[in-house]
Design a protein around this motif. Structure first.
Motif, mmCIF file in Angstrom:
data_model
loop_
_atom_site.group_PDB
_atom_site.id
_atom_site.type_symbol
_atom_site.label_atom_id
_atom_site.label_comp_id
_atom_site.label_asym_id
_atom_site.label_seq_id
_atom_site.Cartn_x
_atom_site.Cartn_y
_atom_site.Cartn_z
ATOM 1 N N PRO A 184 0.824 -1.210 0.000
ATOM 2 C CA PRO A 184 0.000 0.000 0.000
ATOM 3 C C PRO A 184 0.858 1.260 0.000
ATOM 4 O O PRO A 184 2.005 1.253 0.448
ATOM 5 C CB PRO A 184 -0.783 -0.114 1.308
ATOM 6 N N LEU A 185 0.281 2.319 -0.503
ATOM 7 C CA LEU A 185 0.905 3.628 -0.375
ATOM 8 C C LEU A 185 0.727 4.100 1.066
ATOM 9 O O LEU A 185 -0.074 3.541 1.819
ATOM 10 C CB LEU A 185 0.260 4.618 -1.340
ATOM 11 N N ALA A 186 1.458 5.126 1.458
ATOM 12 C CA ALA A 186 1.337 5.666 2.817
ATOM 13 C C ALA A 186 -0.120 6.029 3.099
ATOM 14 O O ALA A 186 -0.832 6.541 2.235
ATOM 15 C CB ALA A 186 2.219 6.898 2.965
ATOM 16 N N ASN A 187 -0.580 5.718 4.275
ATOM 17 C CA ASN A 187 -1.930 6.038 4.748
ATOM 18 C C ASN A 187 -3.035 5.274 4.015
ATOM 19 O O ASN A 187 -4.172 5.713 4.001
ATOM 20 C CB ASN A 187 -2.197 7.547 4.678
ATOM 21 N N GLU A 188 -2.707 4.152 3.385
ATOM 22 C CA GLU A 188 -3.726 3.305 2.765
ATOM 23 C C GLU A 188 -3.868 2.007 3.558
ATOM 24 O O GLU A 188 -2.923 1.567 4.212
ATOM 25 C CB GLU A 188 -3.334 2.930 1.325
ATOM 26 N N ARG A 189 -5.042 1.406 3.465
ATOM 27 C CA ARG A 189 -5.232 0.084 4.058
ATOM 28 C C ARG A 189 -4.385 -0.920 3.275
ATOM 29 O O ARG A 189 -4.144 -0.745 2.097
ATOM 30 C CB ARG A 189 -6.698 -0.367 3.966
ATOM 31 N N ARG B 281 0.578 3.867 -9.602
ATOM 32 C CA ARG B 281 0.759 3.532 -8.182
ATOM 33 C C ARG B 281 2.191 3.109 -7.908
ATOM 34 O O ARG B 281 2.764 3.445 -6.875
ATOM 35 C CB ARG B 281 -0.199 2.427 -7.747
ATOM 36 N N ARG B 282 2.790 2.344 -8.810
ATOM 37 C CA ARG B 282 4.154 1.884 -8.609
ATOM 38 C C ARG B 282 5.138 3.058 -8.647
ATOM 39 O O ARG B 282 6.132 3.067 -7.923
ATOM 40 C CB ARG B 282 4.539 0.833 -9.652
ATOM 41 N N ILE B 283 4.861 4.035 -9.478
ATOM 42 C CA ILE B 283 5.705 5.230 -9.509
ATOM 43 C C ILE B 283 5.586 5.973 -8.182
ATOM 44 O O ILE B 283 6.594 6.382 -7.591
ATOM 45 C CB ILE B 283 5.344 6.132 -10.704
ATOM 46 N N LEU B 284 4.362 6.134 -7.694
ATOM 47 C CA LEU B 284 4.166 6.794 -6.389
ATOM 48 C C LEU B 284 4.848 6.014 -5.277
ATOM 49 O O LEU B 284 5.490 6.602 -4.396
ATOM 50 C CB LEU B 284 2.674 6.948 -6.095
#
Length: 179
Positions: free
Chosen positions: A63-68, A143-146
């Protein structure tokens, strides 16, 4: 959590290899059957896994930061696996074999049974690649770039413990770039 990830990855690899032992081939389209938002739902991924088959090389579901966070790796058999094993191994009386196998095979166009072999992968079809997840290849790439940017930002401020090798930072950097 690291130990849980190692155990889950080991289970995923063993299940994949047992699939080969049973005659299953790689299925590089199986990772596209669920939308990305479902993959951040821990209950959904615990029940359904990350894609349609353990025979795909699914990307890590980080997950990205602050995601479930859903499951990080494929944790269960997918619909394609059950279907393929049914076709290959379901006991069928000889007199019913041809129509029953035809009935099972007729399901091949169902969306949850998406399939692409090794020969179809790595060309111009963005739905047939290794190490992806989700039904939208462009959203997955974004998403992978982020995620890579997040990992790089974290590595910039990470301090090493006394005696810890700088190779740890290099490995983190290479992992972030590799996505």
């Amino acid at each position: 959590e690291a130990e849980r990830l190692v155990q889950a990855t080991l289970k995923d690899v063993v299940t994949h290899e047992v699939g080969h032992t049973l005659g299953l081939r790689h299925n590089y389209r199986a990772s596209t059957i669920y939308p990305l938002d479902k993959l951040s739902d821990p209950e959904f991924t615990r029940v359904h896994g990350l894609g349609g088959s353990v025979m795909d090389y699914n990307g890590f579901n980080i997950p990205l930061a602050n995601e479930r966070a859903g499951e990080y790796v494929m944790s269960t058999l997918g619909p394609y696996d059950y279907w393929a094993i049914e076709y290959a191994y379901r006991p069928i009386p000889p007199e019913q074999e041809a129509p029953e196998l035809a009935r099972i095979a007729a399901r091949s166009t169902e969306p949850l049974l998406a399939y692409a072999s090794d020969e179809e992968t790595g060309h111009s079809d963005p739905t047939s690649v290794a190490r992806d997840l989700g039904s939208d290849p462009l959203a997955w790439a974004k998403r992978r770039i982020l995620l890579s940017k997040e990992l790089l930002a974290r590595s910039q401020v990470r301090t090493l413990a006394p005696g810890e090798s700088r190779a740890v930072l290099r490995r983190n950097y290479n992992t972030a770039l590799g996505g």
